[in-house]
Motif scaffolding. Structure first.
Motif, PDB file in Angstrom:
ATOM      1  N   GLN A   9       0.827  -1.208   0.000  1.00 17.93           N
ATOM      2  CA  GLN A   9       0.000   0.000   0.000  1.00 17.93           C
ATOM      3  C   GLN A   9       0.858   1.254   0.000  1.00 17.93           C
ATOM      4  O   GLN A   9       0.531   2.234  -0.674  1.00 17.93           O
ATOM      5  CB  GLN A   9      -0.935   0.001   1.211  1.00 17.93           C
ATOM      6  CG  GLN A   9      -2.038  -1.026   1.137  1.00 17.93           C
ATOM      7  CD  GLN A   9      -2.819  -1.120   2.431  1.00 17.93           C
ATOM      8  OE1 GLN A   9      -2.244  -0.994   3.514  1.00 17.93           O
ATOM      9  NE2 GLN A   9      -4.114  -1.346   2.314  1.00 17.93           N
ATOM     10  N   VAL A  10       1.949   1.230   0.732  1.00 20.52           N
ATOM     11  CA  VAL A  10       2.851   2.383   0.784  1.00 20.52           C
ATOM     12  C   VAL A  10       3.509   2.590  -0.577  1.00 20.52           C
ATOM     13  O   VAL A  10       3.588   3.722  -1.080  1.00 20.52           O
ATOM     14  CB  VAL A  10       3.911   2.198   1.897  1.00 20.52           C
ATOM     15  CG1 VAL A  10       4.954   3.299   1.838  1.00 20.52           C
ATOM     16  CG2 VAL A  10       3.243   2.171   3.263  1.00 20.52           C
ATOM     17  N   ILE A  11       3.947   1.515  -1.196  1.00 20.51           N
ATOM     18  CA  ILE A  11       4.574   1.619  -2.522  1.00 20.51           C
ATOM     19  C   ILE A  11       3.553   2.101  -3.550  1.00 20.51           C
ATOM     20  O   ILE A  11       3.870   2.915  -4.421  1.00 20.51           O
ATOM     21  CB  ILE A  11       5.209   0.271  -2.923  1.00 20.51           C
ATOM     22  CG1 ILE A  11       6.408  -0.008  -2.015  1.00 20.51           C
ATOM     23  CG2 ILE A  11       5.628   0.276  -4.387  1.00 20.51           C
ATOM     24  CD1 ILE A  11       7.004  -1.378  -2.169  1.00 20.51           C
ATOM     25  N   SER A  12       2.331   1.625  -3.430  1.00 19.72           N
ATOM     26  CA  SER A  12       1.268   2.061  -4.339  1.00 19.72           C
ATOM     27  C   SER A  12       1.012   3.558  -4.187  1.00 19.72           C
ATOM     28  O   SER A  12       0.849   4.269  -5.188  1.00 19.72           O
ATOM     29  CB  SER A  12      -0.006   1.277  -4.061  1.00 19.72           C
ATOM     30  OG  SER A  12      -1.067   1.767  -4.822  1.00 19.72           O
ATOM     31  N   LEU A  13       0.979   4.042  -2.958  1.00 19.21           N
ATOM     32  CA  LEU A  13       0.796   5.467  -2.703  1.00 19.21           C
ATOM     33  C   LEU A  13       1.950   6.270  -3.300  1.00 19.21           C
ATOM     34  O   LEU A  13       1.736   7.311  -3.926  1.00 19.21           O
ATOM     35  CB  LEU A  13       0.679   5.738  -1.203  1.00 19.21           C
ATOM     36  CG  LEU A  13       0.555   7.192  -0.778  1.00 19.21           C
ATOM     37  CD1 LEU A  13      -0.725   7.809  -1.345  1.00 19.21           C
ATOM     38  CD2 LEU A  13       0.577   7.311   0.734  1.00 19.21           C
TER      39      LEU A  13
END
Length: 85
Positions: A9-13
């Motif tokens: 999720q952090v990488i996607s953000l």
């Protein structure tokens, strides 16, 4: 209380922030936004506290919404392209 965001999720953000930053019509705003996104993630890459990660992700989502609004406004009022562009 929400569960701490996963690494995916952090990488996607991060990717969404970069992609949206590249949409700025102005070269100066575009390079500034990309640099700020990269620097912010680089500074906070070693944060392990789940509450802190959750807070940083929330700030990132707010920044994404801000960038999206600014890109929309910037594309409505485009200035003449500079020599660099």
């Amino acid at each position: 209380m929400m569960a701490a965001p996963s690494r995916a999720q952090v990488i996607s953000l991060y990717r969404m922030l970069l992609q949206e930053s590249y949409n700025f019509p102005s070269y100066n705003y575009r390079t500034y936004a990309v640099r700020r996104v990269r620097d912010a993630f680089r500074v906070n890459k070693n944060v392990d506290d789940p509450k802190m990660v959750e807070r940083l992700v929330l700030e990132g989502r707010q920044s994404l919404a801000l960038i999206q609004r600014q890109v929309a406004v910037g594309s409505m009022y485009q200035a003449q392209k500079t020599v660099v562009e």
